[in-house]
Scaffold this active site. Structure first.
Site, PDB file in Angstrom:
ATOM      1  N   LYS A 202      40.211  -2.212   3.218  1.00  0.00           N
ATOM      2  CA  LYS A 202      41.167  -2.122   2.104  1.00  0.00           C
ATOM      3  C   LYS A 202      40.647  -1.190   1.020  1.00  0.00           C
ATOM      4  CE  LYS A 202      43.738  -6.247   3.174  1.00  0.00           C
ATOM      5  NZ  LYS A 202      44.026  -7.652   2.869  1.00  0.00           N
ATOM      6  N   ARG A 232      39.862 -12.036   8.499  1.00  0.00           N
ATOM      7  CA  ARG A 232      40.834 -11.135   9.150  1.00  0.00           C
ATOM      8  C   ARG A 232      40.239  -9.729   9.122  1.00  0.00           C
ATOM      9  NH1 ARG A 232      45.148  -7.862   7.991  1.00  0.00           N
ATOM     10  NH2 ARG A 232      46.916  -8.007   9.418  1.00  0.00           N
TER      11      ARG A 232
HETATM   12  C1  9MG Z   1      48.907  -9.289   7.073  1.00  0.00           C
HETATM   13  N1  9MG Z   1      47.767  -9.202   6.176  1.00  0.00           N
HETATM   14  C2  9MG Z   1      47.235  -8.074   5.629  1.00  0.00           C
HETATM   15  N2  9MG Z   1      46.202  -8.386   4.852  1.00  0.00           N
HETATM   16  C3  9MG Z   1      46.077  -9.735   4.892  1.00  0.00           C
HETATM   17  C4  9MG Z   1      45.218 -10.647   4.289  1.00  0.00           C
HETATM   18  O1  9MG Z   1      44.256 -10.268   3.441  1.00  0.00           O
HETATM   19  N3  9MG Z   1      45.371 -11.952   4.553  1.00  0.00           N
HETATM   20  C5  9MG Z   1      46.361 -12.369   5.398  1.00  0.00           C
HETATM   21  N4  9MG Z   1      46.479 -13.700   5.618  1.00  0.00           N
HETATM   22  N5  9MG Z   1      47.219 -11.547   5.999  1.00  0.00           N
HETATM   23  C6  9MG Z   1      47.072 -10.250   5.736  1.00  0.00           C
END
Ligand code: 9MG
Length: 258
Positions: A202, A232
């Protein structure tokens, strides 16, 4: 949790079929690297991403979920805020609903409850298109904590038994907010629910280092040390390696049943 996007960015110029094949191959790769969950999404949540019709979202995610659940020993989560996609994903074999809008869309709470699946409730200030324009908080942790309390109560009223909470790194937050959330993640442990965190690749990580992979792994590791139970990530193998080293130092195990 390894990320599989079935979105136009991932189509290259080969169309949807090409993309579905790619998605399945990518899921296999992530499982081989050690992912326990594969998060399949058909709608980008990046600012400026085009909206997707419900049919298009279904066409993107359902075949991938079916294929992965029928052929791999892994839990599939569906990254969606759309009630009918949640329903169809559950029928296709999904084991977890991952909603960046925390079931706030009309009909989402009831649809999620009917699936009987666990749900990840993520915090986001605003909507993807505008969320990064001027995110403002009087008290970041308190506001997200109150949001969790409200969404958990709504879910409980609808009989949703299993929940995960996610502070939404990158969703309506400045870099300083994102960094604070990882640093103070343990605040949210008081809800007694598993925490999920996604820092992978990110822009806040990119602001800190040009080495996005190492930066993402370190961010994920610190999130885990501060209480995250699900990470994730795009880069499963180096994340698993980092977790293994940490756990071996503390004398714990990474095995699924632990
Ligand atoms: C779909 N998505 C993109 N970034 C995310 C994040 O940080 N957490 C979750 N739960 N989904 C995400």
């Amino acid at each position: 949790m390894g990320i599989v996007n079935v979105t136009p960015d991932s189509f290259s110029d080969g169309g949807l079929h090409f993309s579905l094949d790619n998605a399945v191959r990518h899921a296999e790769h992530l499982v081989a690297e050690g992912a326990d969950i594969i998060d399949v999404g058909g709608e980008s949540t990046r600012p400026g991403a085009l909206a997707v019709s419900v049919d298009e979202e279904l066409n993107r995610v359902v075949p991938v979920i079916e294929h992965v659940t029928n052929n791999m020993d892994v839990c599939v989560s569906v990254d969606s805020s759309t009630p009918v996609v949640m329903t169809e994903a559950a029928s296709a074999g999904a084991g977890l609903l991952n909603d960046v809008r925390a079931l706030k869309r009309d009909g989402a709470v009831s649809a999620a409850a009917r699936t009987g699946l666990p749900v990840c409730l993520m915090h986001m200030q605003g909507e993807p298109d505008t969320m990064q324009l001027n995110p403002t908080y009087a008290d970041l942790l308190q506001e997200i904590d109150a949001f969790f309390s409200e969404r958990v109560a709504v879910c409980r009223q609808h009989g949703i038994g299993e929940l995960l909470l996610d502070p939404g790194f990158g969703f309506g937050k400045l870099p300083k907010h994102n960094l604070q959330l990882v640093n103070q993640l343990s605040t949210f442990r008081r809800h007694g629910l598993p925490l999920l965190v996604g820092v992978s690749r990110k822009s806040t990580i990119a602001k800190v280092t040009d080495d996005l992979q190492t930066g993402s792994v370190v961010g994920a590791l610190i999130a885990a040390q501060n209480g995250a139970k699900v990470l994730r990530v795009h880069d499963v193998a180096p994340t698993v390696a980092a977790l293994r080293v940490w756990k071996s130092i503390t004398g714990e195990s990474l095995d699924r049943e632990q």
